[in-house]
Design an enzyme around this catalytic site. Structure first.
Site, short mmCIF file in Angstrom:
data_model
loop_
_atom_site.label_atom_id
_atom_site.label_comp_id
_atom_site.label_asym_id
_atom_site.label_seq_id
_atom_site.Cartn_x
_atom_site.Cartn_y
_atom_site.Cartn_z
CD GLU A 1 57.04 57.90 -42.64
OE1 GLU A 1 57.46 57.99 -41.47
OE2 GLU A 1 57.65 58.39 -43.60
CD GLU B 1 56.21 62.80 -45.15
OE1 GLU B 1 57.35 62.86 -44.65
OE2 GLU B 1 55.23 62.34 -44.55
#
Length: 321
Positions: A100, A241
């Site tokens: 990220e 995720e």
């Protein structure tokens, strides 16, 4: 790679009271969890994973992206320390360079870091695919799914990464959280749509395609963005995720909702309307509640407490793959 699109679980370590790695590996196996993702190399964990049969996604620290990107010898020593000693006994699925970081100040480091890691692995005679994990914040448009595009901030970085991954046949990792979309705007998002609990297609009809849940809609928006950015229809996504908090005070955060989301997900991941019939390799977040994460819902994504008791039950044998 037939048969590997099972369900994995993220093994986060931001807790002061977590079990030893060997106990964690045994807990994975006892629950029929086939794959594990770790966010940074930990030699104690890698030792515990030897001959476990678990597939392993190994992350780099975001803080290591700069030296990995700028220094080929650093990448070589990283591979020498964390991959080579375990390669025969640990089944590495992917190495993900950064989690990220796109868009952001480190975004430009990701592709050079990936390339240096690839070269280091090749020099060591190891064939482990290298990729990166992105949040859905890379999307500028996500609704309706067919209009999915990367944002102007993300596209200059994501475009070359997508092309690079497509050329090597390596999937892109994406973190998908219907919970945060729901909790931010519960008046507009139906709970059953977010929980994959809806029996009828609701909320979204997109060019005649009906979406019964937000998980598929988000994934297909990323697929559409990938196709527009030059990844074509061959580039696959791995959900690195996804999860739902069982507490912590957030809107919709409850044991009941977390159990519903995760169990529905385990039964569901068999393809999206845009890529029907293609099982989606998926990693649940997370194995444990972690008390060193920020207070609130972030500490409550685990399926297990640190004492290895269940927060809620998940039937991993129900996986649709």
């Amino acid at each position: 790679l037939a048969g590997v699109e099972g369900i994995g679980v993220n093994y986060g370590m931001m807790g002061s009271d977590l079990p030893s790695p060997d106990k964690v590996v045994a807990l994975y196996k006892a629950n029929n969890i086939t794959d594990v993702r770790i966010f940074h190399p930990d030699t104690n964990v890698l030792e515990a994973l030897r001959n476990s049969g678990l597939g392993v996604v190994l992350g780099t620290l975001n803080s290591d992206l700069a030296p990995l990107a700028s220094d080929a010898s650093y990448a070589a020593s990283w591979v020498h320390s964390y991959v080579q000693p375990f390669a025969g006994a640990v089944s590495f699925r992917y190495i993900n360079a950064g989690n990220e970081v796109i868009p952001g100040e480190s975004a430009a480091l990701v592709l050079p870091a990936m390339k240096n890691l690839e070269a280091a692995l090749q020099a060591a005679g190891l064939s482990v695919p290298v990729t990166t994990a992105m949040a859905t914040s890379v999307l500028g448009t996500s609704y309706p799914p067919s209009q999915g595009t990367f944002s102007e901030a993300a596209l200059p970085t994501v475009g070359p990464i997508v092309s690079h991954l497509a050329s090597s046949g390596t999937p892109l990792l994406v973190n998908v959280y219907p919970y945060f979309a729901y909790s931010a705007d519960p008046s507009s998002v139906r709970l059953d749509y977010a929980l994959l609990s809806s029996s009828a297609a609701v909320a979204v009809t997109d060019n005649g395609v009906e979406y019964a849940n937000m998980f598929d809609a988000i994934l297909d928006a990323v697929y559409a963005a990938v196709e527009k950015a030059g990844g074509g229809e061959s580039l696959e996504l791995v959900v690195s995720e996804t999860g739902w908090p069982s507490g912590g005070g957030g809107y919709g955060a409850s044991v009941e909702n977390a159990a519903a989301y995760i169990n529905n997900l385990v039964r569901h991941v068999g393809g999206t309307p845009r890529r029907p019939g293609k099982a989606v390799e998926t990693y649940i977040f997370a194995m444990f509640n972690e008390n060193q994460k920020p207070e609130g819902v972030e500490q409550n994504f685990g399926m297990f407490q640190p004492d290895m008791s269940q927060v809620y039950h998940v039937d991993f044998t129900a996986s649709s793959s």
